[in-house]
Design a protein around this motif. Structure first.
Motif, PDB file in Angstrom:
ATOM      1  N   HIS A   1      37.980  -7.586 -19.007  1.00  0.00           N
ATOM      2  CA  HIS A   1      37.044  -6.707 -18.311  1.00  0.00           C
ATOM      3  C   HIS A   1      35.706  -6.553 -19.028  1.00  0.00           C
ATOM      4  O   HIS A   1      34.968  -5.606 -18.759  1.00  0.00           O
ATOM      5  CB  HIS A   1      37.697  -5.348 -18.080  1.00  0.00           C
ATOM      6  CG  HIS A   1      38.986  -5.442 -17.311  1.00  0.00           C
ATOM      7  ND1 HIS A   1      39.037  -5.735 -15.968  1.00  0.00           N
ATOM      8  CD2 HIS A   1      40.274  -5.337 -17.716  1.00  0.00           C
ATOM      9  CE1 HIS A   1      40.295  -5.781 -15.572  1.00  0.00           C
ATOM     10  NE2 HIS A   1      41.065  -5.553 -16.615  1.00  0.00           N
ATOM     11  N   SER A   2      35.413  -7.465 -19.933  1.00  0.00           N
ATOM     12  CA  SER A   2      34.101  -7.479 -20.586  1.00  0.00           C
ATOM     13  C   SER A   2      33.841  -8.874 -21.132  1.00  0.00           C
ATOM     14  O   SER A   2      34.772  -9.667 -21.316  1.00  0.00           O
ATOM     15  CB  SER A   2      34.052  -6.458 -21.739  1.00  0.00           C
ATOM     16  OG  SER A   2      34.879  -6.881 -22.810  1.00  0.00           O
TER      17      SER A   2
ATOM     18  N   GLU B   1      32.893  -9.519 -24.105  1.00  0.00           N
ATOM     19  CA  GLU B   1      33.489  -9.558 -25.438  1.00  0.00           C
ATOM     20  C   GLU B   1      34.986  -9.849 -25.373  1.00  0.00           C
ATOM     21  O   GLU B   1      35.526 -10.626 -26.175  1.00  0.00           O
ATOM     22  CB  GLU B   1      33.239  -8.222 -26.160  1.00  0.00           C
ATOM     23  CG  GLU B   1      33.619  -8.221 -27.630  1.00  0.00           C
ATOM     24  CD  GLU B   1      32.905  -9.297 -28.448  1.00  0.00           C
ATOM     25  OE1 GLU B   1      33.565  -9.872 -29.348  1.00  0.00           O
ATOM     26  OE2 GLU B   1      31.717  -9.569 -28.184  1.00  0.00           O
TER      27      GLU B   1
ATOM     28  N   GLN C   1      30.423  -4.639 -13.811  1.00  0.00           N
ATOM     29  CA  GLN C   1      29.869  -4.210 -15.094  1.00  0.00           C
ATOM     30  C   GLN C   1      28.804  -5.180 -15.605  1.00  0.00           C
ATOM     31  O   GLN C   1      28.273  -4.996 -16.695  1.00  0.00           O
ATOM     32  CB  GLN C   1      30.990  -4.119 -16.147  1.00  0.00           C
ATOM     33  CG  GLN C   1      32.164  -3.255 -15.726  1.00  0.00           C
ATOM     34  CD  GLN C   1      31.770  -1.816 -15.462  1.00  0.00           C
ATOM     35  OE1 GLN C   1      31.123  -1.182 -16.291  1.00  0.00           O
ATOM     36  NE2 GLN C   1      32.129  -1.305 -14.297  1.00  0.00           N
ATOM     37  N   TYR C   2      28.515  -6.218 -14.822  1.00  0.00           N
ATOM     38  CA  TYR C   2      27.663  -7.294 -15.325  1.00  0.00           C
ATOM     39  C   TYR C   2      26.437  -7.507 -14.436  1.00  0.00           C
ATOM     40  O   TYR C   2      26.528  -7.425 -13.222  1.00  0.00           O
ATOM     41  CB  TYR C   2      28.436  -8.621 -15.379  1.00  0.00           C
ATOM     42  CG  TYR C   2      29.855  -8.493 -15.887  1.00  0.00           C
ATOM     43  CD1 TYR C   2      30.114  -8.329 -17.244  1.00  0.00           C
ATOM     44  CD2 TYR C   2      30.937  -8.524 -15.005  1.00  0.00           C
ATOM     45  CE1 TYR C   2      31.415  -8.214 -17.701  1.00  0.00           C
ATOM     46  CE2 TYR C   2      32.238  -8.405 -15.461  1.00  0.00           C
ATOM     47  CZ  TYR C   2      32.473  -8.246 -16.819  1.00  0.00           C
ATOM     48  OH  TYR C   2      33.753  -8.119 -17.270  1.00  0.00           O
TER      49      TYR C   2
END
Length: 202
Positions: free
Chosen positions: A96-97, A99, A128-129
């Motif tokens: 979910h990221s 990273e 989120q992006y």
């Protein structure tokens, strides 16, 4: 670019027929995701899908089914974070990221990165992006053929997913939203929509 379908969280009568038809149309992989449901219902669904397609199915629950039905593999997420200790085979996982993708993708056969766009199936589950962040991650080699985009993918944006450099697109709300299991008499709209997605994805 691979096309992956993720099942609805609920079961419905025509599901096995639609899944079989999608495989016949060239669906690469199906993710069987039925959170908090009885294993018996997943087993029944699998028995109704021709065995030749079982090796293209990844299960999110009841991992013993991988061996019992000769499935492609298992998927790890927040509900099921670890594979069985004696497990040997395909594993994918949810990220979910950027990273998290960077940390995990080399340990799995592929990872889901989500939500790339605002989710269709989960209300309030927003991306989120930014497009710039996704392209930067691709330029750094974080997004590559082993990273599958999930979340809000439609016929209108799937080409962008391909252009960024994702290895595949996982479809959920946009696909199953074409079929109302309460009212629709046939599922041709789902198949026609999948053909359109496949044509765009190349």
């Amino acid at each position: 670019m691979k096309l992956i379908a993720v099942t609805t969280p609920y079961f419905f009568i025509e599901e096995d027929k639609i899944i079989t038809a999608l495989f016949e149309e060239g669906l690469d992989i199906l993710h069987l995701r039925k959170p908090e449901t009885c294993a018996m219902y997943s087993e029944r669904l699998l028995t109704l899908i021709p065995q030749q397609y079982h090796r293209r199915i990844v299960t999110h629950e009841h991992f013993y089914m991988k061996e019992e039905f000769c499935l492609m593999g298992i998927h790890l997420n927040a509900r099921n974070t670890k594979e069985p200790h004696d497990y040997d085979g395909h594993i994918s996982c949810s990220c979910h990221s950027v990273e998290e993708v960077k940390q995990k993708k080399d340990f799995y056969d592929y990872v889901f990165m989500s939500p790339v766009f605002d989710s269709i199936s989960k209300e309030g589950y927003q991306s989120q992006y930014t497009p710039e962040e996704l392209r930067a991650a691709a330029k750094e080699g974080i997004i590559d053929k082993n990273v599958m985009a999930l979340g809000g993918i439609t016929a209108d944006n799937i080409l962008e997913i391909k252009d960024i450099g994702f290895g595949g697109a996982a479809i959920l709300g946009d696909l199953w939203g074409k079929f109302d299991c309460q009212n629709d008499q046939n599922y041709l709209s789902v198949i026609k929509h999948f053909r359109q997605l496949k044509e765009i994805a190349g």
